[in-house]
Enzyme design. Sequence first.
Site, PDB file in Angstrom:
ATOM      1  CE  LYS A 112      -4.182  -2.124   1.602  1.00 31.72           C
ATOM      2  NZ  LYS A 112      -3.907  -3.515   2.003  1.00 31.72           N
TER       3      LYS A 112
HETATM    4  C1  LIG Z   1      -4.588  -4.559   1.477  1.00 36.64           C
HETATM    5  C2  LIG Z   1      -3.910  -5.848   1.394  1.00 36.64           C
HETATM    6  C3  LIG Z   1      -4.352  -6.858   0.541  1.00 36.64           C
HETATM    7  C4  LIG Z   1      -5.619  -6.719  -0.286  1.00 36.64           C
HETATM    8  O1  LIG Z   1      -5.484  -5.762  -1.327  1.00 36.64           O
HETATM    9  P1  LIG Z   1      -6.784  -5.174  -2.035  1.00 36.64           P
HETATM   10  O2  LIG Z   1      -6.279  -4.115  -2.948  1.00 36.64           O
HETATM   11  O3  LIG Z   1      -7.654  -4.622  -0.950  1.00 36.64           O
HETATM   12  O4  LIG Z   1      -7.452  -6.296  -2.744  1.00 36.64           O
HETATM   13  C5  LIG Z   1      -3.613  -8.023   0.450  1.00 36.64           C
HETATM   14  N1  LIG Z   1      -2.495  -8.203   1.191  1.00 36.64           N
HETATM   15  C6  LIG Z   1      -2.044  -7.258   2.032  1.00 36.64           C
HETATM   16  C7  LIG Z   1      -0.830  -7.533   2.832  1.00 36.64           C
HETATM   17  C8  LIG Z   1      -2.721  -6.052   2.155  1.00 36.64           C
HETATM   18  O5  LIG Z   1      -2.261  -5.126   2.985  1.00 36.64           O
END
Ligand SMILES: *Cc1c(COP(=O)(O)O)cnc(C)c1O
Length: 467
Positions: A112
């Site tokens: 993210k």
């Molecule tokens: C947010 C997250 C996901 C899921 O991603 P999306 O874009 O919400 O589908 C998967 N793995 C980790 C470690 C995350 O932080």
Amino acid sequence: MKYISTRGKAPVLGFEDVMLSGLAVDGGLYVPQEWPSFTTKQISEMQGSSYNEIAEKVTMPFVDGELDNVTLRKLIEDSYSRFGHPDKAPLIQIEKNMWVLELFHGPTLAFKDFALQLLGNLFEEVLKRREQRITIVGATSGDTGSAAIEACKFRDNIDIFILHPEGRTSEIQRRQMTTVDAKNVHNISIQGSFDDCQDLVKLMFGDMDFRNNHNLSAVNSINWVRIMAQVVYYFTSALALGAPDKKISYAVPTGNFGDVFAGYVAKKMGLSIERLIVATNANDILSRFFERNDMSVRPVVSTLSPSMDIQVSSNFERLVFDLAQNDSGVVRRAIKSFRDTGHMELPFGMLESARQTFAAARLEDEGILAVIRSLWKSCNVVVDPHTATGIHAAKEKLSQHGNPVVALATAHPAKFPDSVAAAIGHSPRLPDKLSHIMSADEQYVVLPADIETVKQYVATHANSVGS
Ligand SMILES: *Cc1c(COP(=O)(O)O)cnc(C)c1O
């Protein structure tokens, strides 16, 4: 570039307004009016370019008309300057035809950071120029919160409120948020599930007076900029593995469907992607949908991969809109049925066209531990529980054409020490940049999953009141 809402009843906006508003006023999500695309020749020409150079090429069409190249380049360079690997998103090979794309070298060790570091910089750039303040409210199942807080802390024109489900994030994830000591950062621990947190955020956005009084803004993956920034690493990794001459598949640990939707956007833009494999944990609503058109909500269960403990994936609406060829009526009917009955089915033609690109695979906790253990034994590579679901999905749906498959590593294994220790007998070392959080003071309030209580708290703690 102009943006339209998936529900068809909100004003058409430009990039900056889409970024600042997050959710459209009709409850829909913004998407570009049309997909920009590159020719095969243009994509070939990107070969050998750096991450930042490709980021600039890929994102420029989305900000066109509002930000110039020089500003965009400066913001991109700043956003990725704190990443702990020169490639930003390095690939490692784990088998013939199978790679892991490490997306955890950012400041909070989750993918993210790619989107939120850029979003924080873009917010600051635009808010300073416009002399505006915003109040960010967001829900997190773990990683969004810390990445958003890290990207927005100490910024003059932003207050940030992050709701997390009490006791359902890992201790490290919680501490990454609650040990940030900045006046503009407000952590709220909600007595409920992640879906409760997400509902509370949606309710705040749905209250127009509240939304306008506090200039609410979103950093969840409903914010278009999140998707836009994530498109980039599909390009860099596909190019590194031979695109556009080769077709590449991706296995994506999925929660809110943002990351995998970014892969879909990359394909729309002309990148040679063969398949997108949606990896889910026991919360398998998306697997059930792609396998048998069964999109029905079940209670959220807690798993070893908490960032995927989601039943209602916001970004799925963007896919439905695209599959319906931008017919917002189809989206409105689907959402209404989903809301009224907890169930939705798509017309068969739409499902069939989705299946040409998407596949899905699910993995429960036991399987997650087994994948972590076996990869450690076979390659001496330690992955986190989310990444494990992706590796399993990649193996299950390995390309029959012998094309490369890339599993996205969405978090650093050190963020989930207990699960990793359960799998391999010892926990990974927390990287130096995080070691201070285990002893620092935590700051957060605990509130019930009650919209009035939460609104009251935001109203009294946002500096932007009256300004
Ligand atoms: C947010 C997250 C996901 C899921 O991603 P999306 O874009 O919400 O589908 C998967 N793995 C980790 C470690 C995350 O932080």
